[in-house]
Scaffold this motif. Structure first.
Motif, PDB file in Angstrom:
ATOM      1  N   GLU A  14       0.843  -1.201   0.000  1.00  0.00           N
ATOM      2  CA  GLU A  14       0.000   0.000   0.000  1.00  0.00           C
ATOM      3  C   GLU A  14       0.877   1.249   0.000  1.00  0.00           C
ATOM      4  N   SER A  15       0.383   2.272  -0.719  1.00  0.00           N
ATOM      5  CA  SER A  15       1.131   3.533  -0.802  1.00  0.00           C
ATOM      6  C   SER A  15       0.153   4.695  -0.763  1.00  0.00           C
ATOM      7  N   ASP A  16       0.710   5.905  -0.681  1.00  0.00           N
ATOM      8  CA  ASP A  16      -0.116   7.115  -0.656  1.00  0.00           C
ATOM      9  C   ASP A  16      -0.453   7.603  -2.063  1.00  0.00           C
ATOM     10  N   ASN A  17       0.094   6.949  -3.069  1.00  0.00           N
ATOM     11  CA  ASN A  17      -0.165   7.385  -4.439  1.00  0.00           C
ATOM     12  C   ASN A  17      -1.641   7.197  -4.773  1.00  0.00           C
ATOM     13  N   PRO A  18      -2.345   8.261  -5.180  1.00  0.00           N
ATOM     14  CA  PRO A  18      -3.795   8.145  -5.417  1.00  0.00           C
ATOM     15  C   PRO A  18      -4.147   7.179  -6.534  1.00  0.00           C
ATOM     16  N   MET A  19      -3.304   7.068  -7.546  1.00  0.00           N
ATOM     17  CA  MET A  19      -3.571   6.137  -8.634  1.00  0.00           C
ATOM     18  C   MET A  19      -3.457   4.694  -8.144  1.00  0.00           C
ATOM     19  N   ASP A  20      -2.429   4.415  -7.355  1.00  0.00           N
ATOM     20  CA  ASP A  20      -2.240   3.064  -6.842  1.00  0.00           C
ATOM     21  C   ASP A  20      -3.346   2.676  -5.853  1.00  0.00           C
ATOM     22  N   GLN A  21      -3.814   3.631  -5.069  1.00  0.00           N
ATOM     23  CA  GLN A  21      -4.918   3.356  -4.152  1.00  0.00           C
ATOM     24  C   GLN A  21      -6.169   2.944  -4.923  1.00  0.00           C
ATOM     25  N   ARG A  22      -6.429   3.649  -6.005  1.00  0.00           N
ATOM     26  CA  ARG A  22      -7.571   3.308  -6.864  1.00  0.00           C
ATOM     27  C   ARG A  22      -7.411   1.901  -7.417  1.00  0.00           C
ATOM     28  N   CYS A  23      -6.198   1.568  -7.836  1.00  0.00           N
ATOM     29  CA  CYS A  23      -5.942   0.249  -8.427  1.00  0.00           C
ATOM     30  C   CYS A  23      -6.112  -0.866  -7.404  1.00  0.00           C
ATOM     31  N   ARG A  24      -5.652  -0.659  -6.186  1.00  0.00           N
ATOM     32  CA  ARG A  24      -5.791  -1.679  -5.154  1.00  0.00           C
ATOM     33  C   ARG A  24      -7.266  -1.973  -4.874  1.00  0.00           C
ATOM     34  N   THR A  25      -8.074  -0.919  -4.797  1.00  0.00           N
ATOM     35  CA  THR A  25      -9.509  -1.101  -4.573  1.00  0.00           C
ATOM     36  C   THR A  25     -10.127  -1.935  -5.686  1.00  0.00           C
ATOM     37  N   ARG A  26      -9.713  -1.665  -6.919  1.00  0.00           N
ATOM     38  CA  ARG A  26     -10.287  -2.400  -8.050  1.00  0.00           C
ATOM     39  C   ARG A  26      -9.805  -3.847  -8.063  1.00  0.00           C
ATOM     40  N   LEU A  27      -8.574  -4.089  -7.682  1.00  0.00           N
ATOM     41  CA  LEU A  27      -8.076  -5.463  -7.633  1.00  0.00           C
ATOM     42  C   LEU A  27      -8.806  -6.286  -6.570  1.00  0.00           C
ATOM     43  N   ILE A  28      -9.105  -5.669  -5.436  1.00  0.00           N
ATOM     44  CA  ILE A  28      -9.872  -6.368  -4.403  1.00  0.00           C
ATOM     45  C   ILE A  28     -11.246  -6.750  -4.939  1.00  0.00           C
ATOM     46  N   PHE A  29     -11.869  -5.832  -5.657  1.00  0.00           N
ATOM     47  CA  PHE A  29     -13.182  -6.103  -6.257  1.00  0.00           C
ATOM     48  C   PHE A  29     -13.084  -7.216  -7.293  1.00  0.00           C
ATOM     49  N   MET A  30     -12.062  -7.160  -8.155  1.00  0.00           N
ATOM     50  CA  MET A  30     -11.905  -8.189  -9.179  1.00  0.00           C
ATOM     51  C   MET A  30     -11.641  -9.557  -8.547  1.00  0.00           C
ATOM     52  N   ARG A  31     -10.950  -9.570  -7.407  1.00  0.00           N
ATOM     53  CA  ARG A  31     -10.724 -10.836  -6.706  1.00  0.00           C
ATOM     54  C   ARG A  31     -12.066 -11.440  -6.276  1.00  0.00           C
ATOM     55  N   ALA A  32     -12.979 -10.609  -5.760  1.00  0.00           N
ATOM     56  CA  ALA A  32     -14.289 -11.113  -5.332  1.00  0.00           C
ATOM     57  C   ALA A  32     -15.058 -11.712  -6.505  1.00  0.00           C
ATOM     58  N   VAL A  33     -15.024 -11.035  -7.660  1.00  0.00           N
ATOM     59  CA  VAL A  33     -15.730 -11.536  -8.849  1.00  0.00           C
ATOM     60  C   VAL A  33     -15.095 -12.841  -9.324  1.00  0.00           C
ATOM     61  N   ALA A  34     -13.763 -12.868  -9.391  1.00  0.00           N
ATOM     62  CA  ALA A  34     -13.065 -14.055  -9.885  1.00  0.00           C
ATOM     63  C   ALA A  34     -13.298 -15.250  -8.960  1.00  0.00           C
ATOM     64  N   LEU A  35     -13.320 -15.023  -7.660  1.00  0.00           N
ATOM     65  CA  LEU A  35     -13.583 -16.100  -6.708  1.00  0.00           C
ATOM     66  C   LEU A  35     -14.987 -16.661  -6.895  1.00  0.00           C
ATOM     67  N   ALA A  36     -15.959 -15.767  -7.078  1.00  0.00           N
ATOM     68  CA  ALA A  36     -17.339 -16.229  -7.263  1.00  0.00           C
ATOM     69  C   ALA A  36     -17.476 -17.029  -8.546  1.00  0.00           C
ATOM     70  N   GLN A  37     -16.872 -16.550  -9.622  1.00  0.00           N
ATOM     71  CA  GLN A  37     -16.947 -17.266 -10.901  1.00  0.00           C
ATOM     72  C   GLN A  37     -16.235 -18.606 -10.823  1.00  0.00           C
ATOM     73  N   SER A  38     -15.258 -18.720  -9.923  1.00  0.00           N
ATOM     74  CA  SER A  38     -14.502 -19.969  -9.780  1.00  0.00           C
ATOM     75  C   SER A  38     -15.153 -20.923  -8.789  1.00  0.00           C
ATOM     76  N   GLY A  39     -16.254 -20.496  -8.179  1.00  0.00           N
ATOM     77  CA  GLY A  39     -16.967 -21.369  -7.259  1.00  0.00           C
ATOM     78  C   GLY A  39     -16.611 -21.199  -5.799  1.00  0.00           C
ATOM     79  N   PHE A  40     -15.745 -20.245  -5.478  1.00  0.00           N
ATOM     80  CA  PHE A  40     -15.340 -20.016  -4.084  1.00  0.00           C
ATOM     81  C   PHE A  40     -16.275 -18.964  -3.467  1.00  0.00           C
ATOM     82  N   ILE A  41     -17.510 -19.382  -3.202  1.00  0.00           N
ATOM     83  CA  ILE A  41     -18.561 -18.456  -2.801  1.00  0.00           C
ATOM     84  C   ILE A  41     -18.301 -17.848  -1.430  1.00  0.00           C
ATOM     85  N   VAL A  42     -17.913 -18.676  -0.464  1.00  0.00           N
ATOM     86  CA  VAL A  42     -17.689 -18.168   0.894  1.00  0.00           C
ATOM     87  C   VAL A  42     -16.591 -17.112   0.902  1.00  0.00           C
ATOM     88  N   GLU A  43     -15.497 -17.398   0.204  1.00  0.00           N
ATOM     89  CA  GLU A  43     -14.391 -16.441   0.139  1.00  0.00           C
ATOM     90  C   GLU A  43     -14.832 -15.139  -0.537  1.00  0.00           C
TER      91      GLU A  43
END
Length: 421
Positions: free
Chosen positions: A317-346
């Motif tokens: 994690e860093s104070d860079n505003p662009m990187d902060q935006r990217c981290r938030t989006r990666l967390i969201f994409m992880r949730a979508v990818a987990l659901a599509q892969s069948g890892f519902i609880v995660e």
């Protein structure tokens, strides 16, 4: 032509307040990220209002305001003022003025002068890494202002496409995903005419491949994919440009039902080559971040999860505003990818922490579509949210995302999304 906003005459205060409440509801839901349809939404909204305004609005007040429970009395003007402040307005008068302006199409400024001001403001920005908080906010508010006037945005894009600042910031780093099928996508053609370097051509055509994939324009997708294939970036090209090159290949393979195994293998090979070089210092220009969204959209979720994990390992994690935006989006994409892969609880654990109001302004509508699809998979949706989904698909022109939606209002299994037999 009306955009659905009109306030009654001032001599009917009851109707005036009803109309004002309707406008405030719409603005609050836009700021919140999706329709307010549950008591839980009201609790979250109450927390966000306090975070932004330092004023507490009781969740029960919000439940009455959004019609989740019967209200004996209309909301007070003080409540409406707090909600307007949460949406970024200084007063109810300012909110009403902005809505009237949008409804009538009248601009309270001289277009020529404001265009001159905005273009020169961009030109005055120094081209440097990383983007600091001040520059980030200046660019953000400029883009948000332009979103209210597409004609002005088109003229602005043509002018700044000729400048290094416009090319680097507006086209390369602040990619307006929500407007790909509209004025921003058209502006990419101005960018391609001006930025003849290989990196610019790969980036521009790759983004136009995404535009055409989202709008199911296979003719346009094939044309831009062909332009990229003729470029063949060398090993010395920047990491994110290599990822954009692979993104175009993945989108083309998905649209035309081609095998992607070789593309994925080449992507991993390129990634390992990059790993032996000095690391790109910023997440927003990394190979990992650039490739993840396309991997999720084209149903390669295991690969997406791999690159997400790699990104979090390599980029703290860093104070860079662009990187902060990217981290938030990666967390969201992880949730979508987990659901599509069948890892519902995660996926559910991440979903509980997601806040659509925190989605990046450049992709908020598109990400909200995916958020609503994820909510359906996790049995967290209702008719209000289903209606919003249809509206968002129309607003973004991203009709391809309908492929992620079934009659039962659930995410389609990966094989079905990819249209495999």
């Amino acid at each position: 032509m009306s955009n659905g906003f009109s306030l009654p005459e001032a001599d009917n205060p009851h109707h005036l307040k009803e109309a004002l409440c309707k406008v405030v509801r719409q603005e609050v839901e836009d700021a919140f990220g999706h329709r307010i349809s549950t008591a839980r939404d009201c609790i979250r909204l109450s927390e966000e209002i306090f975070s932004k305004t330092s004023i507490k609005v009781n969740p029960n007040t919000l439940r009455r305001f959004f019609g989740l429970v019967k209200a004996q009395y209309p909301p007070s003007l003080s409540t409406l003022r707090i909600l307007a402040s949460y949406c970024g307005y200084q007063s109810l008068d300012e909110l009403s003025a902005v809505k009237k302006q949008k409804a009538t199409g009248l601009a309270p400024y001289d277009e020529k002068n404001i265009l001159y001001y905005l273009v020169n403001l961009f030109i005055a920005l120094p081209v440097k890494e990383p983007i600091d908080e001040t520059s980030y906010k200046l660019i953000k508010y400029t883009i948000q202002f332009l979103s209210h006037s597409p004609d002005l945005a088109s003229k602005f894009q043509k002018a700044i496409a000729k400048t290094p600042q416009g090319q680097v910031y507006y086209y390369e780093q602040f990619v307006n995903i929500d407007q790909l099928n509209f004025y921003y996508g058209a502006g990419l053609r101005d960018y391609l005419r001006e930025k003849k370097a290989l990196e610019g051509q790969v980036l521009g055509h790759s983004l136009l491949c995404l535009k055409d994939w989202l709008s199911v324009d296979h003719v346009g997708l094939k044309r831009h994919y062909g332009a990229i294939q003729d470029l063949s970036p060398s090993k010395g090209v920047d990491a994110h440009i290599s990822a954009h090159y692979i993104n175009a290949q993945l989108l083309h393979a998905n649209a035309f039902k081609l095998e992607a195994d070789k593309i994925l293998a080449n992507a991993y090979k390129r990634y390992m080559e990059l790993s032996r070089l000095p690391r790109q210092p910023y997440l927003y220009k990394s190979f990992e971040y650039t490739i993840v969204t396309i991997l999720v959209l084209t149903c390669h979720c295991q690969e997406a999860l791999f690159y997400i994990n790699e990104a979090f390992l390599k980029y703290p994690e860093s104070d860079n505003p662009m990187d902060q935006r990217c981290r938030t989006r990666l967390i969201f994409m992880r949730a979508v990818a987990l659901a599509q892969s069948g890892f519902i609880v995660e996926s559910e654990k991440i979903f509980e922490q997601l806040r659509p109001s925190q989605f990046c302004f450049l992709s908020k509508k598109t990400d909200t579509i995916l958020y609503l699809l994820l909510a359906s998979k996790l049995k967290r949706t209702n008719r209000k949210l289903e209606k919003q989904l249809d509206e968002l698909i129309e607003d973004t022109g991203s009709i391809k995302l309908i492929k992620l939606w079934t009659n039962s209002r659930e995410l389609v299994p990966a094989a079905t999304i990819c249209e495999q037999k």
